[in-house]
Scaffold this motif. Structure first.
Motif, PDB file in Angstrom:
ATOM      1  N   GLY A  69      -0.882  -8.409  27.023  1.00  0.00           N
ATOM      2  CA  GLY A  69      -0.247  -9.047  25.871  1.00  0.00           C
ATOM      3  C   GLY A  69       1.120  -8.483  25.545  1.00  0.00           C
ATOM      4  N   LEU A  70       1.447  -7.340  26.129  1.00  0.00           N
ATOM      5  CA  LEU A  70       2.769  -6.736  25.924  1.00  0.00           C
ATOM      6  C   LEU A  70       3.647  -6.904  27.157  1.00  0.00           C
ATOM      7  N   ALA A  71       3.295  -7.853  28.014  1.00  0.00           N
ATOM      8  CA  ALA A  71       4.019  -7.975  29.281  1.00  0.00           C
ATOM      9  C   ALA A  71       4.564  -9.382  29.534  1.00  0.00           C
ATOM     10  N   PRO A  72       5.256  -9.986  28.541  1.00  0.00           N
ATOM     11  CA  PRO A  72       5.913 -11.265  28.828  1.00  0.00           C
ATOM     12  C   PRO A  72       7.074 -11.045  29.798  1.00  0.00           C
ATOM     13  N   PRO A  73       7.578 -12.094  30.416  1.00  0.00           N
ATOM     14  CA  PRO A  73       8.614 -11.900  31.442  1.00  0.00           C
ATOM     15  C   PRO A  73       9.975 -11.480  30.899  1.00  0.00           C
ATOM     16  N   SER A  74      10.192 -11.616  29.585  1.00  0.00           N
ATOM     17  CA  SER A  74      11.493 -11.245  29.023  1.00  0.00           C
ATOM     18  C   SER A  74      11.351 -10.956  27.536  1.00  0.00           C
ATOM     19  N   ALA A  75      12.343 -10.272  26.992  1.00  0.00           N
ATOM     20  CA  ALA A  75      12.410 -10.071  25.548  1.00  0.00           C
ATOM     21  C   ALA A  75      12.965 -11.334  24.904  1.00  0.00           C
ATOM     22  N   GLY A  76      12.523 -11.615  23.687  1.00  0.00           N
ATOM     23  CA  GLY A  76      13.027 -12.793  22.980  1.00  0.00           C
ATOM     24  C   GLY A  76      14.437 -12.575  22.459  1.00  0.00           C
ATOM     25  N   ARG A  77      15.205 -13.662  22.390  1.00  0.00           N
ATOM     26  CA  ARG A  77      16.591 -13.555  21.918  1.00  0.00           C
ATOM     27  C   ARG A  77      16.660 -13.159  20.442  1.00  0.00           C
ATOM     28  N   LEU A  78      15.949 -13.889  19.576  1.00  0.00           N
ATOM     29  CA  LEU A  78      15.978 -13.572  18.150  1.00  0.00           C
ATOM     30  C   LEU A  78      15.308 -12.223  17.865  1.00  0.00           C
ATOM     31  N   PRO A  79      14.144 -11.920  18.467  1.00  0.00           N
ATOM     32  CA  PRO A  79      13.593 -10.574  18.287  1.00  0.00           C
ATOM     33  C   PRO A  79      14.559  -9.476  18.712  1.00  0.00           C
ATOM     34  N   PHE A  80      15.278  -9.702  19.808  1.00  0.00           N
ATOM     35  CA  PHE A  80      16.259  -8.708  20.259  1.00  0.00           C
ATOM     36  C   PHE A  80      17.319  -8.466  19.187  1.00  0.00           C
ATOM     37  N   VAL A 138       0.830  -1.212   0.000  1.00  0.00           N
ATOM     38  CA  VAL A 138       0.000   0.000   0.000  1.00  0.00           C
ATOM     39  C   VAL A 138       0.861   1.259   0.000  1.00  0.00           C
ATOM     40  N   LEU A 139       1.926   1.245   0.794  1.00  0.00           N
ATOM     41  CA  LEU A 139       2.812   2.393   0.945  1.00  0.00           C
ATOM     42  C   LEU A 139       4.250   1.905   0.760  1.00  0.00           C
ATOM     43  N   PRO A 140       4.764   1.944  -0.468  1.00  0.00           N
ATOM     44  CA  PRO A 140       6.045   1.302  -0.768  1.00  0.00           C
ATOM     45  C   PRO A 140       7.238   1.817   0.023  1.00  0.00           C
ATOM     46  N   ARG A 141       7.212   3.090   0.422  1.00  0.00           N
ATOM     47  CA  ARG A 141       8.349   3.629   1.175  1.00  0.00           C
ATOM     48  C   ARG A 141       7.865   4.506   2.333  1.00  0.00           C
ATOM     49  N   PRO A 142       7.376   3.883   3.387  1.00  0.00           N
ATOM     50  CA  PRO A 142       6.906   4.680   4.539  1.00  0.00           C
ATOM     51  C   PRO A 142       8.074   5.363   5.228  1.00  0.00           C
ATOM     52  N   ASP A 143       7.808   6.575   5.724  1.00  0.00           N
ATOM     53  CA  ASP A 143       8.853   7.259   6.482  1.00  0.00           C
ATOM     54  C   ASP A 143       9.005   6.663   7.880  1.00  0.00           C
ATOM     55  N   VAL A 144       7.849   6.362   8.518  1.00  0.00           N
ATOM     56  CA  VAL A 144       7.847   5.868   9.900  1.00  0.00           C
ATOM     57  C   VAL A 144       6.790   4.779  10.040  1.00  0.00           C
ATOM     58  N   VAL A 145       7.143   3.700  10.738  1.00  0.00           N
ATOM     59  CA  VAL A 145       6.190   2.640  11.064  1.00  0.00           C
ATOM     60  C   VAL A 145       6.250   2.419  12.573  1.00  0.00           C
ATOM     61  N   VAL A 146       5.073   2.425  13.208  1.00  0.00           N
ATOM     62  CA  VAL A 146       5.011   2.316  14.673  1.00  0.00           C
ATOM     63  C   VAL A 146       4.287   1.028  15.032  1.00  0.00           C
ATOM     64  N   VAL A 147       4.943   0.202  15.854  1.00  0.00           N
ATOM     65  CA  VAL A 147       4.484  -1.158  16.132  1.00  0.00           C
ATOM     66  C   VAL A 147       4.545  -1.417  17.631  1.00  0.00           C
ATOM     67  N   CYS A 148       3.533  -2.096  18.168  1.00  0.00           N
ATOM     68  CA  CYS A 148       3.591  -2.496  19.573  1.00  0.00           C
ATOM     69  C   CYS A 148       4.699  -3.530  19.768  1.00  0.00           C
ATOM     70  N   CYS A 149       5.183  -3.637  20.992  1.00  0.00           N
ATOM     71  CA  CYS A 149       6.243  -4.604  21.279  1.00  0.00           C
ATOM     72  C   CYS A 149       6.011  -5.242  22.641  1.00  0.00           C
ATOM     73  N   GLY A 150       5.938  -6.560  22.661  1.00  0.00           N
ATOM     74  CA  GLY A 150       5.896  -7.330  23.898  1.00  0.00           C
ATOM     75  C   GLY A 150       7.191  -8.121  23.975  1.00  0.00           C
ATOM     76  N   GLY A 151       7.140  -9.364  23.517  1.00  0.00           N
ATOM     77  CA  GLY A 151       8.372 -10.139  23.406  1.00  0.00           C
ATOM     78  C   GLY A 151       9.199  -9.728  22.206  1.00  0.00           C
ATOM     79  N   GLY A 152       8.540  -9.044  21.249  1.00  0.00           N
ATOM     80  CA  GLY A 152       9.274  -8.496  20.105  1.00  0.00           C
ATOM     81  C   GLY A 152       9.077  -9.209  18.785  1.00  0.00           C
ATOM     82  N   GLY A 153       8.254 -10.264  18.743  1.00  0.00           N
ATOM     83  CA  GLY A 153       8.098 -11.032  17.518  1.00  0.00           C
ATOM     84  C   GLY A 153       7.509 -10.237  16.365  1.00  0.00           C
TER      85      GLY A 153
END
Length: 323
Positions: free
Chosen positions: A237-248, A172-187
């Protein structure tokens, strides 16, 4: 799978996963992306914002994307265990019922009771435990009951499936300037960021948004290693006990930064969205909360994508939000 690194995530891998997700029998849809100005949300004149309505996704959240790719790459008839505050568990249970597999979801005690009941309605067992005990119970199920662990955020197949959302944004938007995404474990953040950056959008800035009381990825990037904490937030849903290794690893490579929002800001965002006819759960409203509270830098005149990542909220939860 445990040895996967950020280098394992290639554009070819993500494109292959997108086709798997698109053709999945689980019915994953290409969710709408609409201009903010075409909604009844309060005007935002400083930038051009488009909203990705993942709250309209099959099972009510983006989680089905990663689950579709995970289950497509596992043998049918397995006995799987996972941990989830609700959305991944719902998608996991939905897939388990479709594929005829046995499943168990280990949930934090803080998760709404309505979500436990919903997951159980698909024929999947639920065990509620303190957040700090989630992995202990999962490990017990693996060792004593010979279950296979499907990680709800730190898994290559899962992240590749979530990346399909990022590839849809670019359609839809081939070159967005900014993308904002929620983060829990980071997947989700890792998948979307990898999809956008590997597609050649070098100048795009991707921001993750975490609750102040559950800022594991924020702290991980500061300490330069995945860390855990005693998380607490209205956005369970954004409150897992740790960040994921691969997502990090992927966030460290592709994400501009993590910004934090308060529970009060998240609640207000849920209410604002609801008044505009959009049912978005607290975890799904974090990116919106960051934008309306001016947490994202240098947005004036930019093309911005805000991902509303989930809409699973029962009447018991809605009652806790102001009109």
């Amino acid at each position: 799978m445990d040895q996967a690194s950020a280098d394992s995530v290639t554009l070819d891998l993500l494109r292959e996963a997108r086709e798997t997700v698109r053709s999945s029998p689980l019915g994953v849809i290409n969710t709408p992306m609409i201009p903010w100005c075409q909604t009844t949300l309060p005007p935002s004149a400083s930038c051009r914002i488009q909203i990705k309505l993942e709250n309209m996704q099959t099972t009510g959240s983006f989680k089905i994307r990663g689950v579709a790719n995970q289950f497509a790459r596992r043998q049918a008839g397995g006995h799987f265990v996972t941990m989830s505050a609700g959305n991944y568990g719902k998608s996991f249970a939905f897939a388990s019922k479709h594929y005829g597999t046995k499943g168990k979801v280990v949930m934090p005690e803080t998760a709404p009771e309505s979500r436990s009941l919903l997951i159980q309605s698909f024929g999947v067992e639920v065990e509620r435990v303190p957040t700090s005990c989630l992995m202990t119970v999962v490990n017990r199920c693996v060792q004593e009951d010979n279950m296979t662990f499907l990680h709800s955020y730190d898994d290559l197949d899962l992240i590749a499936g979530h990346a399909s959302l990022g590839l849809e944004v670019l359609e839809v938007l081939p070159r967005p300037d900014v993308v904002v995404v929620c983060c829990g474990g980071g997947g989700l953040l890792a998948g979307v960021a990898a999809a956008i950056k590997l597609s050649g959008c070098d100048k795009s800035r991707i921001y993750g948004v975490e609750p102040e009381g559950a800022c594991t990825m924020y702290r991980s990037l500061i300490e330069n290693k995945p860390v855990g904490m005693d998380t607490k937030s209205v956005a369970s849903g954004l409150a897992p006990p740790s960040a994921g290794r691969l997502p990090f690893e992927l966030c460290r490579r592709y994400v501009e930064g993590i910004v934090l929002v308060s529970d009060g800001e998240i609640k207000a965002a849920v209410s604002t969205l609801y008044r505009a006819g959009l049912v978005v759960e607290p975890s799904g409203a974090a990116a919106f909360a960051a934008i309306v509270n001016n947490k994202i830098p240098d947005l004036e005149g930019r093309s911005v994508v805000c991902i509303l990542s989930g809409g699973n909220m029962g009447k018991d939860e809605l009652a806790n939000f102001p009109d």
